[in-house]
Write a protein that holds these residues in place. Structure first.
Motif, PDB file in Angstrom:
ATOM      1  N   LYS A 264       0.796  -1.234   0.000  1.00 27.66           N
ATOM      2  CA  LYS A 264       0.000   0.000   0.000  1.00 27.66           C
ATOM      3  C   LYS A 264       0.827   1.281   0.000  1.00 27.66           C
ATOM      4  CE  LYS A 264      -2.569   0.874   3.634  1.00 27.66           C
ATOM      5  NZ  LYS A 264      -3.703   0.887   4.593  1.00 27.66           N
ATOM      6  N   PRO A 265       1.919   1.406   0.765  1.00 30.06           N
ATOM      7  CA  PRO A 265       2.675   2.667   0.752  1.00 30.06           C
ATOM      8  C   PRO A 265       3.253   3.030  -0.606  1.00 30.06           C
ATOM      9  CG  PRO A 265       3.260   1.342   2.674  1.00 30.06           C
ATOM     10  CD  PRO A 265       2.430   0.467   1.785  1.00 30.06           C
ATOM     11  N   GLN A 266       3.502   2.052  -1.470  1.00 34.18           N
ATOM     12  CA  GLN A 266       3.977   2.337  -2.826  1.00 34.18           C
ATOM     13  C   GLN A 266       2.820   2.487  -3.811  1.00 34.18           C
ATOM     14  OE1 GLN A 266       5.687  -0.632  -1.252  1.00 34.18           O
ATOM     15  NE2 GLN A 266       6.808   1.038  -0.312  1.00 34.18           N
ATOM     16  N   VAL A 267       1.749   1.690  -3.605  1.00 31.05           N
ATOM     17  CA  VAL A 267       0.640   1.659  -4.555  1.00 31.05           C
ATOM     18  C   VAL A 267      -0.133   2.977  -4.577  1.00 31.05           C
ATOM     19  CG1 VAL A 267      -1.618   0.601  -5.024  1.00 31.05           C
ATOM     20  CG2 VAL A 267       0.366  -0.848  -4.511  1.00 31.05           C
ATOM     21  N   LEU A 268      -0.493   3.486  -3.409  1.00 30.87           N
ATOM     22  CA  LEU A 268      -1.361   4.674  -3.364  1.00 30.87           C
ATOM     23  C   LEU A 268      -0.743   5.893  -4.045  1.00 30.87           C
ATOM     24  CD1 LEU A 268      -3.114   4.461   0.132  1.00 30.87           C
ATOM     25  CD2 LEU A 268      -3.807   3.506  -2.081  1.00 30.87           C
ATOM     26  N   PRO A 269       0.492   6.278  -3.733  1.00 31.51           N
ATOM     27  CA  PRO A 269       1.050   7.441  -4.441  1.00 31.51           C
ATOM     28  C   PRO A 269       1.229   7.198  -5.937  1.00 31.51           C
ATOM     29  CG  PRO A 269       2.700   6.432  -3.000  1.00 31.51           C
ATOM     30  CD  PRO A 269       1.391   5.814  -2.658  1.00 31.51           C
ATOM     31  N   GLU A 270       1.521   5.961  -6.333  1.00 34.40           N
ATOM     32  CA  GLU A 270       1.682   5.664  -7.760  1.00 34.40           C
ATOM     33  C   GLU A 270       0.372   5.889  -8.517  1.00 34.40           C
ATOM     34  OE1 GLU A 270       3.875   4.870 -11.046  1.00 34.40           O
ATOM     35  OE2 GLU A 270       4.681   4.932  -9.011  1.00 34.40           O
ATOM     36  N   LEU A 271      -0.751   5.638  -7.836  1.00 33.46           N
ATOM     37  CA  LEU A 271      -2.072   5.815  -8.457  1.00 33.46           C
ATOM     38  C   LEU A 271      -2.669   7.184  -8.148  1.00 33.46           C
ATOM     39  CD1 LEU A 271      -3.669   2.289  -7.821  1.00 33.46           C
ATOM     40  CD2 LEU A 271      -2.500   3.117  -9.871  1.00 33.46           C
ATOM     41  N   GLY A 272      -1.918   8.025  -7.449  1.00 31.38           N
ATOM     42  CA  GLY A 272      -2.427   9.354  -7.126  1.00 31.38           C
ATOM     43  C   GLY A 272      -3.564   9.326  -6.131  1.00 31.38           C
ATOM     44  N   LEU A 273      -3.536   8.363  -5.208  1.00 28.22           N
ATOM     45  CA  LEU A 273      -4.586   8.233  -4.200  1.00 28.22           C
ATOM     46  C   LEU A 273      -3.999   8.473  -2.819  1.00 28.22           C
ATOM     47  CD1 LEU A 273      -6.334   4.969  -5.484  1.00 28.22           C
ATOM     48  CD2 LEU A 273      -7.327   7.268  -5.507  1.00 28.22           C
ATOM     49  N   SER A 274      -4.790   9.072  -1.952  1.00 32.12           N
ATOM     50  CA  SER A 274      -4.392   9.236  -0.560  1.00 32.12           C
ATOM     51  C   SER A 274      -5.091   8.179   0.286  1.00 32.12           C
ATOM     52  CB  SER A 274      -4.775  10.629  -0.052  1.00 32.12           C
ATOM     53  OG  SER A 274      -6.191  10.757  -0.012  1.00 32.12           O
ATOM     54  N   ASP A 276      -6.966   8.763   2.762  1.00 35.33           N
ATOM     55  CA  ASP A 276      -8.338   9.231   3.016  1.00 35.33           C
ATOM     56  C   ASP A 276      -9.243   8.999   1.811  1.00 35.33           C
ATOM     57  OD1 ASP A 276      -7.619  10.075   5.537  1.00 35.33           O
ATOM     58  OD2 ASP A 276      -7.272  12.165   4.946  1.00 35.33           O
ATOM     59  N   ALA A 277      -8.671   9.103   0.596  1.00 39.98           N
ATOM     60  CA  ALA A 277      -9.489   8.954  -0.612  1.00 39.98           C
ATOM     61  C   ALA A 277      -9.732   7.486  -0.976  1.00 39.98           C
ATOM     62  CB  ALA A 277      -8.817   9.658  -1.786  1.00 39.98           C
ATOM     63  N   LEU A 278      -8.942   6.578  -0.407  1.00 41.27           N
ATOM     64  CA  LEU A 278      -9.018   5.168  -0.804  1.00 41.27           C
ATOM     65  C   LEU A 278     -10.396   4.535  -0.570  1.00 41.27           C
ATOM     66  CD1 LEU A 278      -7.574   2.672  -1.930  1.00 41.27           C
ATOM     67  CD2 LEU A 278      -6.836   2.153   0.417  1.00 41.27           C
ATOM     68  N   PRO A 279     -11.028   4.703   0.605  1.00 38.91           N
ATOM     69  CA  PRO A 279     -12.322   4.033   0.809  1.00 38.91           C
ATOM     70  C   PRO A 279     -13.375   4.388  -0.241  1.00 38.91           C
ATOM     71  CG  PRO A 279     -11.455   4.820   2.896  1.00 38.91           C
ATOM     72  CD  PRO A 279     -10.578   5.399   1.824  1.00 38.91           C
ATOM     73  N   GLU A 280     -13.466   5.674  -0.586  1.00 36.46           N
ATOM     74  CA  GLU A 280     -14.450   6.076  -1.606  1.00 36.46           C
ATOM     75  C   GLU A 280     -14.089   5.490  -2.967  1.00 36.46           C
ATOM     76  OE1 GLU A 280     -16.393  10.099  -3.673  1.00 36.46           O
ATOM     77  OE2 GLU A 280     -14.963  10.287  -2.016  1.00 36.46           O
TER      78      GLU A 280
END
Length: 295
Positions: A264-274, A276-280
């Motif tokens: 997750k720490p690498q995946v979220l920034p690569e996809l431009g997601l925070s 907080d934004a992940l659940p939505e």
């Protein structure tokens, strides 16, 4: 689409340790599955830069099972703006020739019969299909960030675990030792490495190269569990899409995914997601996925 590489050429693209792992698998008499005739014929037509989609459509229609699955795949919500599709020609026009061929290449993998245990192979295919469809939707939602497209993500999703059926063939104890017959349980690449001195990512890379998949998709398959090793490689975004698709599939099936906390720490920034934004984002993708499955 390029000329099919030889096993020697594929292995030359691997590091010394990975090449040794591939040799260990192939020394057991396992053959890399050949591509269906339809794909070879499509390659020849595309190589001629055929502008008329009719001969391409006729070639695809030679395989009724493949054609039926193509219509199912383009029923995914990622292609909602083009639907409904009434013919293969219409799919080729709307989705694009190269993009349609990517989808066909992914679909064709199911028909090569790589595993003798039908029950386990069907479970493998169901999981790969689900991950592929979820990857399509993630790519569709994040195309402005990643510049990757649904057909590419589907191709990577279908092939990401394609090394598993070959390992099932090569090692008689593989299914039992990795508990693949247990509902909801999936193979662990680190356990594969400890017990068999290889893993499905390395073998999957071999198959992907043999089937002439784009280099960045081949590398995404190889490094799907070790994204940090890619550095700034163009395959990083595809690995991120794969990892999130695997996590969403686990959530949909209500099973654990031991890789997610590390990825997750690498995946979220690569996809431009925070965070907080992940659940939505997850809710949006799973809602679209559920709508597709209900069709």
């Amino acid at each position: 689409m390029s000329k099919q590489p030889t096993i020697r050429e594929i292995s030359a693209g691997l590091g010394e340790q990975d090449a040794a792992r591939v040799k260990r698998v192939l020394d057991g008499g396992i053959r890399i599955p050949a591509q269906p005739r339809v794909l070879n014929e499509l390659r020849k037509l595309i190589a001629r830069q055929e502008l008329d989609v009719r001969p391409l459509a006729r070639t695809i229609n030679q395989d009724p099972g493949l054609t039926a699955m193509l219509f199912k795949v383009v029923g995914n919500a990622a292609y909602r703006k083009h639907q409904p599709f009434d013919s293969v020609e219409q799919i080729l026009h709307a989705v694009g020739v190269e993009q349609t061929c990517n989808l066909i290449q992914a679909i064709a993998l199911r028909n090569v019969g790589m595993a003798s245990d039908k029950r386990v192979y069907e479970a493998f295919w169901a999981r790969s299909q689900a991950v592929g469809e979820l990857a399509m939707l993630i790519a569709d939602e994040r195309v402005a960030v990643c510049n990757l497209f649904p057909d590419q993500a589907y191709l990577a999703g279908i092939f990401h675990a394609c090394g598993v059926p070959l390992l099932l063939q090569r090692f008689p104890s593989y299914c039992r030792e990795l508990r693949l017959g247990t509902p909801g349980h999936w193979t662990n690449w680190q356990e594969e490495d400890r017990k068999f001195n290889t893993d499905h990512a390395v073998v999957g890379y071999l198959i992907a190269r043999h089937w002439c998949l784009p280099d960045f998709i081949c590398n995404a398959i190889r490094y799907q569990h070790s994204m940090l090793e890619l550095g700034d490689h163009e395959a990083r975004s595809m690995v991120a899409i794969l990892q999130l698709a695997i996590e969403l599939h686990a959530r949909d099936q209500r099973v654990p995914n031991s890789d997610w906390d590390l990825a997750k720490p690498q995946v979220l920034p690569e996809l431009g997601l925070s965070e907080d934004a992940l659940p939505e984002f997850v809710d949006v993708v799973l809602e679209r996925y559920g709508a597709t499955a209900a069709v």
